[in-house]
Design a protein around this motif. Structure first.
Motif, PDB file in Angstrom:
ATOM      1  N   ALA A   1      10.860  29.549  19.011  1.00 21.73           N
ATOM      2  CA  ALA A   1       9.928  29.088  17.983  1.00 21.73           C
ATOM      3  C   ALA A   1       8.981  30.216  17.567  1.00 21.73           C
ATOM      4  CB  ALA A   1       9.141  27.882  18.488  1.00 21.73           C
ATOM      5  N   MET A   2       8.488  30.982  18.528  1.00 20.33           N
ATOM      6  CA  MET A   2       7.588  32.097  18.214  1.00 20.33           C
ATOM      7  C   MET A   2       8.319  33.190  17.432  1.00 20.33           C
ATOM      8  SD  MET A   2       4.705  31.118  19.114  1.00 20.33           S
ATOM      9  CE  MET A   2       3.906  32.606  18.615  1.00 20.33           C
ATOM     10  N   LYS A   3       9.576  33.455  17.792  1.00 22.93           N
ATOM     11  CA  LYS A   3      10.374  34.453  17.072  1.00 22.93           C
ATOM     12  C   LYS A   3      10.577  34.006  15.626  1.00 22.93           C
ATOM     13  CE  LYS A   3      14.776  36.865  17.141  1.00 22.93           C
ATOM     14  NZ  LYS A   3      16.107  36.939  17.721  1.00 22.93           N
ATOM     15  N   ASN A   4      10.906  32.717  15.433  1.00 24.86           N
ATOM     16  CA  ASN A   4      11.079  32.190  14.079  1.00 24.86           C
ATOM     17  C   ASN A   4       9.788  32.318  13.274  1.00 24.86           C
ATOM     18  OD1 ASN A   4      13.751  31.495  14.478  1.00 24.86           O
ATOM     19  ND2 ASN A   4      13.290  29.373  15.013  1.00 24.86           N
ATOM     20  N   LEU A   5       8.659  32.042  13.897  1.00 27.23           N
ATOM     21  CA  LEU A   5       7.370  32.156  13.216  1.00 27.23           C
ATOM     22  C   LEU A   5       7.119  33.599  12.781  1.00 27.23           C
ATOM     23  CD1 LEU A   5       4.673  30.879  12.347  1.00 27.23           C
ATOM     24  CD2 LEU A   5       3.812  31.388  14.635  1.00 27.23           C
ATOM     25  N   GLU A   6       7.351  34.536  13.692  1.00 31.10           N
ATOM     26  CA  GLU A   6       7.148  35.954  13.386  1.00 31.10           C
ATOM     27  C   GLU A   6       8.075  36.430  12.264  1.00 31.10           C
ATOM     28  OE1 GLU A   6       7.724  37.800  17.169  1.00 31.10           O
ATOM     29  OE2 GLU A   6       5.757  37.155  17.911  1.00 31.10           O
ATOM     30  N   GLU A   7       9.278  35.864  12.179  1.00 33.98           N
ATOM     31  CA  GLU A   7      10.243  36.246  11.147  1.00 33.98           C
ATOM     32  C   GLU A   7      10.045  35.471   9.846  1.00 33.98           C
ATOM     33  OE1 GLU A   7      14.064  35.690  12.952  1.00 33.98           O
ATOM     34  OE2 GLU A   7      13.828  37.416  14.296  1.00 33.98           O
ATOM     35  N   GLY A   8       9.072  34.572   9.838  1.00 32.72           N
ATOM     36  CA  GLY A   8       8.796  33.805   8.626  1.00 32.72           C
ATOM     37  C   GLY A   8       9.721  32.620   8.420  1.00 32.72           C
ATOM     38  N   LYS A   9      10.484  32.272   9.416  1.00 32.28           N
ATOM     39  CA  LYS A   9      11.377  31.110   9.331  1.00 32.28           C
ATOM     40  C   LYS A   9      10.574  29.863   9.671  1.00 32.28           C
ATOM     41  CE  LYS A   9      15.439  33.679  10.890  1.00 32.28           C
ATOM     42  NZ  LYS A   9      16.424  33.788  11.984  1.00 32.28           N
ATOM     43  N   VAL A  10       9.863  29.372   8.664  1.00 33.73           N
ATOM     44  CA  VAL A  10       8.990  28.215   8.879  1.00 33.73           C
ATOM     45  C   VAL A  10       9.217  27.182   7.792  1.00 33.73           C
ATOM     46  CG1 VAL A  10       7.212  29.551  10.064  1.00 33.73           C
ATOM     47  CG2 VAL A  10       7.113  29.322   7.600  1.00 33.73           C
ATOM     48  N   SER A  11       8.805  25.964   8.064  1.00 31.01           N
ATOM     49  CA  SER A  11       8.936  24.887   7.078  1.00 31.01           C
ATOM     50  C   SER A  11       7.778  24.962   6.092  1.00 31.01           C
ATOM     51  CB  SER A  11       8.938  23.524   7.771  1.00 31.01           C
ATOM     52  OG  SER A  11       7.689  23.310   8.394  1.00 31.01           O
ATOM     53  N   GLU A  12       7.852  24.145   5.065  1.00 31.80           N
ATOM     54  CA  GLU A  12       6.758  24.055   4.102  1.00 31.80           C
ATOM     55  C   GLU A  12       5.536  23.469   4.813  1.00 31.80           C
ATOM     56  OE1 GLU A  12       6.731  25.092   0.866  1.00 31.80           O
ATOM     57  OE2 GLU A  12       8.678  25.957   1.371  1.00 31.80           O
ATOM     58  N   PRO A  13       4.329  23.816   4.357  1.00 30.68           N
ATOM     59  CA  PRO A  13       3.124  23.254   4.986  1.00 30.68           C
ATOM     60  C   PRO A  13       3.099  21.731   4.869  1.00 30.68           C
ATOM     61  CG  PRO A  13       2.559  25.048   3.483  1.00 30.68           C
ATOM     62  CD  PRO A  13       4.014  24.763   3.293  1.00 30.68           C
ATOM     63  N   VAL A  14       2.546  21.086   5.875  1.00 32.26           N
ATOM     64  CA  VAL A  14       2.432  19.636   5.895  1.00 32.26           C
ATOM     65  C   VAL A  14       1.172  19.242   5.131  1.00 32.26           C
ATOM     66  CG1 VAL A  14       2.115  17.623   7.389  1.00 32.26           C
ATOM     67  CG2 VAL A  14       3.604  19.496   8.118  1.00 32.26           C
ATOM     68  N   ASP A  15       1.291  18.251   4.236  1.00 35.72           N
ATOM     69  CA  ASP A  15       0.163  17.762   3.460  1.00 35.72           C
ATOM     70  C   ASP A  15      -0.645  16.809   4.336  1.00 35.72           C
ATOM     71  OD1 ASP A  15      -1.660  16.787   1.667  1.00 35.72           O
ATOM     72  OD2 ASP A  15      -0.186  15.987   0.264  1.00 35.72           O
ATOM     73  N   MET A  16      -1.732  17.311   4.929  1.00 31.58           N
ATOM     74  CA  MET A  16      -2.537  16.514   5.847  1.00 31.58           C
ATOM     75  C   MET A  16      -3.293  15.391   5.134  1.00 31.58           C
ATOM     76  SD  MET A  16      -1.676  17.691   8.680  1.00 31.58           S
ATOM     77  CE  MET A  16      -2.787  16.903   9.792  1.00 31.58           C
ATOM     78  N   GLU A  17      -3.597  15.566   3.846  1.00 28.27           N
ATOM     79  CA  GLU A  17      -4.280  14.507   3.103  1.00 28.27           C
ATOM     80  C   GLU A  17      -3.414  13.252   3.039  1.00 28.27           C
ATOM     81  OE1 GLU A  17      -5.648  15.835  -0.720  1.00 28.27           O
ATOM     82  OE2 GLU A  17      -6.782  17.497   0.153  1.00 28.27           O
TER      83      GLU A  17
END
Length: 88
Positions: free
Chosen positions: A64-80
């Motif tokens: 998970a940390m490697k994916n984060l560092e490589e920019g392999k992330v999901s779209e931001p969650v709409d907290m509202e």
């Protein structure tokens, strides 16, 4: 003995630093839940040493940390949107 049966009952007072002593506490850590009516629920917690986390879990965390560092992330969650659902 049923877990909901009373083991002991006593009155307690906060000290000058707003602390409360639990007599004969069986664990060192507690999760505290405060309710609107002023009542408080304490649930025992046990913290574990990092060496006790399974190898598989540690591998998943590393991935998970490697994916984060490589920019392999999901779209931001709409907290509202989530907050609106929780209010309903």
């Amino acid at each position: 003995m049923n877990a909901t049966e009373k083991k002991k009952e006593y009155d307690a007072k906060l000290d000058s630093k707003k602390r409360l002593t639990i007599r004969g506490a069986r664990t060192e850590y507690y999760h505290v839940t405060e309710f609107e009516d002023g009542s408080v629920k304490l649930s025992p917690r046990e913290l574990i040493h990092p060496d006790e986390i399974s190898k598989r879990t540690l591998e998943m965390m590393d991935k998970a940390m490697k994916n984060l560092e490589e920019g392999k992330v999901s779209e931001p969650v709409d907290m509202e949107e989530l907050e609106k659902l929780l209010e309903e």
